[in-house]
Motif scaffolding. Structure first.
Motif, PDB file in Angstrom:
ATOM      1  N   VAL A   1     -45.578  18.873  13.822  1.00 33.23           N
ATOM      2  CA  VAL A   1     -45.763  17.526  13.290  1.00 33.23           C
ATOM      3  C   VAL A   1     -45.811  16.558  14.467  1.00 33.23           C
ATOM      4  O   VAL A   1     -44.859  16.459  15.239  1.00 33.23           O
ATOM      5  CB  VAL A   1     -44.633  17.150  12.304  1.00 33.23           C
TER       6      VAL A   1
ATOM      7  N   CYS B   1     -46.787  12.500  15.677  1.00 32.62           N
ATOM      8  CA  CYS B   1     -46.733  11.173  15.067  1.00 32.62           C
ATOM      9  C   CYS B   1     -47.064  10.085  16.083  1.00 32.62           C
ATOM     10  O   CYS B   1     -46.653  10.155  17.245  1.00 32.62           O
ATOM     11  CB  CYS B   1     -45.317  10.971  14.525  1.00 32.62           C
TER      12      CYS B   1
ATOM     13  N   ALA C   1     -43.267   9.746   8.730  1.00 31.15           N
ATOM     14  CA  ALA C   1     -42.945  11.118   9.136  1.00 31.15           C
ATOM     15  C   ALA C   1     -41.507  11.487   8.784  1.00 31.15           C
ATOM     16  O   ALA C   1     -41.241  12.639   8.395  1.00 31.15           O
ATOM     17  CB  ALA C   1     -43.188  11.297  10.624  1.00 31.15           C
TER      18      ALA C   1
ATOM     19  N   PHE D   1     -40.352  16.005  14.281  1.00 25.67           N
ATOM     20  CA  PHE D   1     -41.689  15.609  14.708  1.00 25.67           C
ATOM     21  C   PHE D   1     -41.635  15.087  16.130  1.00 25.67           C
ATOM     22  O   PHE D   1     -40.577  14.694  16.617  1.00 25.67           O
ATOM     23  CB  PHE D   1     -42.305  14.572  13.760  1.00 25.67           C
TER      24      PHE D   1
ATOM     25  N   LEU E   1     -49.811  18.831  11.693  1.00 26.30           N
ATOM     26  CA  LEU E   1     -49.801  17.644  10.847  1.00 26.30           C
ATOM     27  C   LEU E   1     -49.760  16.429  11.765  1.00 26.30           C
ATOM     28  O   LEU E   1     -48.885  16.323  12.628  1.00 26.30           O
ATOM     29  CB  LEU E   1     -48.576  17.651   9.928  1.00 26.30           C
TER      30      LEU E   1
END
Length: 153
Positions: free
Chosen positions: A50, A52, A62, A69, A98
């Motif tokens: 993840v 961000c 998030a 993340f 992601l």
């Protein structure tokens, strides 16, 4: 490879006293992030990376996922599609990725990968697009596996 693109949820409007990077989510945005985050948590494979944007609204979005993340400066507002794809290591990452980020770059990435004429694709606040990449006859392709908005999860 799977590339999941999540636009930050609704944030407060920028004001004279508030820098764009410091805009927090609205109460509605917090609910949007929680709904989509719960859906993602049920569906994301283990090992999903993840990434961000450093913008507060993206980090708050998030956080609703409840997973670790990494904040990546190259995903900040004003990033390019190439910046985002490089951060995700598209199409060769070993695990799903992601990205929590911003328009218009998310729409530009979707348009590029899905070969949408005009180079833009609309992405609603809080929505997630899940793309699945593959190679066919030496050509990298991306297909849509899922699209969810906060209102439909």
């Amino acid at each position: 490879m799977d590339l999941i693109i999540w636009r930050h949820a609704e944030a407060v409007d920028p004001g004279e006293q508030l820098a764009d990077i410091d805009r927090p989510l609205t109460p509605k945005g917090e609910k949007q992030a929680a709904r989509v985050g719960a859906w993602l948590d049920r569906h994301l494979p283990e090992g999903t990376r993840v990434l961000c944007s450093p913008a507060l609204r993206c980090q708050q979005t998030a956080l609703a996922l409840g997973r670790k993340f990494k904040v990546r400066d190259e995903l900040a507002p004003g990033a390019s599609a190439q910046d985002l794809l490089a951060a995700a290591q598209w199409p060769h990452a070993r695990h799903p990725v992601l990205i929590v980020g911003h328009q218009p770059v998310l729409g530009e990435v979707l348009a590029q990968l899905l070969r949408i004429a005009g180079g833009q694709c609309g992405v609603r606040k809080g929505a997630v697009w899940w793309l699945r990449g593959r190679e066919r006859d030496g050509d990298e392709q991306a297909g849509v596996w899922a699209v969810q908005s906060p209102e439909t999860v």
